[in-house]
Design a protein around this motif. Structure first.
Motif, mmCIF file in Angstrom:
data_model
loop_
_atom_site.group_PDB
_atom_site.id
_atom_site.type_symbol
_atom_site.label_atom_id
_atom_site.label_comp_id
_atom_site.label_asym_id
_atom_site.label_seq_id
_atom_site.Cartn_x
_atom_site.Cartn_y
_atom_site.Cartn_z
ATOM 1 N N ARG A 14 4.110 -5.563 10.099
ATOM 2 C CA ARG A 14 3.135 -6.146 9.181
ATOM 3 C C ARG A 14 2.510 -5.065 8.304
ATOM 4 N N ILE A 15 2.240 -3.910 8.914
ATOM 5 C CA ILE A 15 1.647 -2.811 8.149
ATOM 6 C C ILE A 15 2.614 -2.334 7.076
ATOM 7 N N ARG A 16 3.887 -2.175 7.450
ATOM 8 C CA ARG A 16 4.888 -1.714 6.471
ATOM 9 C C ARG A 16 5.071 -2.744 5.345
ATOM 10 N N ALA A 17 5.059 -4.025 5.686
ATOM 11 C CA ALA A 17 5.195 -5.075 4.662
ATOM 12 C C ALA A 17 3.979 -5.034 3.726
ATOM 13 N N ALA A 18 2.781 -4.899 4.300
ATOM 14 C CA ALA A 18 1.574 -4.817 3.473
ATOM 15 C C ALA A 18 1.601 -3.550 2.625
ATOM 16 N N MET A 19 2.092 -2.461 3.196
ATOM 17 C CA MET A 19 2.198 -1.195 2.472
ATOM 18 C C MET A 19 3.110 -1.363 1.258
ATOM 19 N N ASP A 20 4.255 -2.001 1.469
ATOM 20 C CA ASP A 20 5.200 -2.218 0.366
ATOM 21 C C ASP A 20 4.570 -3.080 -0.739
ATOM 22 N N ARG A 21 3.857 -4.141 -0.347
ATOM 23 C CA ARG A 21 3.212 -5.014 -1.336
ATOM 24 C C ARG A 21 2.178 -4.241 -2.152
ATOM 25 N N LEU A 22 1.345 -3.484 -1.451
ATOM 26 C CA LEU A 22 0.309 -2.725 -2.161
ATOM 27 C C LEU A 22 0.921 -1.701 -3.101
ATOM 28 N N LEU A 23 1.958 -1.019 -2.658
ATOM 29 C CA LEU A 23 2.576 0.010 -3.488
ATOM 30 C C LEU A 23 3.380 -0.583 -4.647
ATOM 31 N N ARG A 24 3.729 -1.868 -4.561
ATOM 32 C CA ARG A 24 4.373 -2.556 -5.692
ATOM 33 C C ARG A 24 3.345 -3.039 -6.696
ATOM 34 N N LYS A 36 -8.144 0.776 3.669
ATOM 35 C CA LYS A 36 -8.991 -0.357 4.052
ATOM 36 C C LYS A 36 -8.293 -1.675 3.724
ATOM 37 N N THR A 37 -7.760 -1.772 2.519
ATOM 38 C CA THR A 37 -7.055 -2.997 2.112
ATOM 39 C C THR A 37 -5.755 -3.146 2.894
ATOM 40 N N LEU A 38 -5.090 -2.033 3.155
ATOM 41 C CA LEU A 38 -3.859 -2.060 3.954
ATOM 42 C C LEU A 38 -4.145 -2.650 5.326
ATOM 43 N N ALA A 39 -5.202 -2.201 5.975
ATOM 44 C CA ALA A 39 -5.552 -2.711 7.307
ATOM 45 C C ALA A 39 -5.894 -4.198 7.240
ATOM 46 N N ARG A 40 -6.656 -4.583 6.224
ATOM 47 C CA ARG A 40 -7.035 -5.991 6.090
ATOM 48 C C ARG A 40 -5.816 -6.873 5.851
ATOM 49 N N GLU A 41 -4.917 -6.419 4.981
ATOM 50 C CA GLU A 41 -3.714 -7.204 4.679
ATOM 51 C C GLU A 41 -2.772 -7.308 5.876
ATOM 52 N N ALA A 42 -2.721 -6.256 6.684
ATOM 53 C CA ALA A 42 -1.831 -6.260 7.852
ATOM 54 C C ALA A 42 -2.477 -6.943 9.050
ATOM 55 N N GLY A 43 -3.800 -7.166 8.976
ATOM 56 C CA GLY A 43 -4.479 -7.826 10.094
ATOM 57 C C GLY A 43 -4.711 -6.898 11.270
ATOM 58 N N VAL A 44 -4.899 -5.618 11.003
ATOM 59 C CA VAL A 44 -5.183 -4.646 12.061
ATOM 60 C C VAL A 44 -6.525 -3.975 11.788
ATOM 61 N N ASP A 45 -7.103 -3.429 12.848
ATOM 62 C CA ASP A 45 -8.369 -2.724 12.720
ATOM 63 C C ASP A 45 -8.137 -1.422 11.956
ATOM 64 N N GLU A 61 2.040 8.099 5.982
ATOM 65 C CA GLU A 61 3.172 7.655 5.157
ATOM 66 C C GLU A 61 2.685 6.909 3.920
ATOM 67 N N PHE A 62 1.698 6.037 4.093
ATOM 68 C CA PHE A 62 1.132 5.277 2.973
ATOM 69 C C PHE A 62 0.531 6.229 1.939
ATOM 70 N N GLU A 63 -0.268 7.176 2.388
ATOM 71 C CA GLU A 63 -0.908 8.119 1.474
ATOM 72 C C GLU A 63 0.119 8.996 0.769
ATOM 73 N N ARG A 64 1.185 9.393 1.492
ATOM 74 C CA ARG A 64 2.239 10.210 0.880
ATOM 75 C C ARG A 64 2.971 9.408 -0.189
ATOM 76 N N ARG A 65 3.330 8.166 0.122
ATOM 77 C CA ARG A 65 4.044 7.335 -0.852
ATOM 78 C C ARG A 65 3.168 7.038 -2.071
ATOM 79 N N LEU A 66 1.871 6.805 -1.831
ATOM 80 C CA LEU A 66 0.947 6.564 -2.936
ATOM 81 C C LEU A 66 0.841 7.802 -3.817
ATOM 82 N N GLN A 67 0.760 8.968 -3.192
ATOM 83 C CA GLN A 67 0.675 10.215 -3.956
ATOM 84 C C GLN A 67 1.966 10.459 -4.735
#
Length: 152
Positions: A14-24, A36-45, A61-67
């Motif tokens: 779920r986190i990876r799917a949310a990560m992909d959506r946000l990065l798109r 914060k949005t990644l956690a909310r979208e994935a449904g994790v704390d 990984e998320f921060e590296r891909r975003l950068q």
């Protein structure tokens, strides 16, 4: 509360799917392209992404891909892209304003110099007229209306 390996695997998916959506650039209303949005979208704390918690590697990984996207000139968050565009536009406008102010100052100086030259030339013309008026053998003609025998 401990989670099972299956639950952890589902959370990571779920986190990876949310990560992909946000990065798109699929940013939900009120969200950003951040952890914060990644956690909310994935449904994790959100705290699960920090310290030595189970998903710190996914945050990295998320921060590296975003950068990487930002270095490539792509900004997935439309608001961040708008902010970057507006900052660039603001800098250009400030530069144009500075150039305009410089041009106005130069033109104002040129105008003052031109007026001073015109005044000096006018004074020189008046001085020359006065000096010629006393030494000239040419007599002025009477005004046209009093001259007798002129043709119209």
């Amino acid at each position: 509360m401990r989670i099972t390996a299956v639950q952890r695997n589902e959370n990571e998916n779920r986190i990876r799917a949310a990560m992909d959506r946000l990065l798109r650039g699929e940013i939900p209303p009120g969200g950003k392209c951040d952890v914060k949005t990644l956690a909310r979208e994935a449904g994790v704390d959100r705290t699960a992404f920090y310290g030595n918690r189970p998903y710190t590697h996914l945050r990295a990984e998320f921060e590296r891909r975003l950068q990487d996207l930002q270095q490539a000139g792509e900004i997935p968050d439309p608001r961040e892209a708008q902010i970057a565009r507006l900052k660039t536009e603001n800098a250009k406008l400030k530069e144009r304003l500075t150039e305009s102010e410089q041009t106005i100052a130069e033109l104002t100086d040129f105008r003052a110099q031109a007026l001073a030259r015109l005044a000096a030339q006018h004074e020189e013309i008046l001085r020359l007229r006065e000096s010629v008026a006393g030494t000239s053998r040419v007599s002025p003609l009477p005004p046209r209306s009093t001259v007798i025998g002129t043709r119209s």
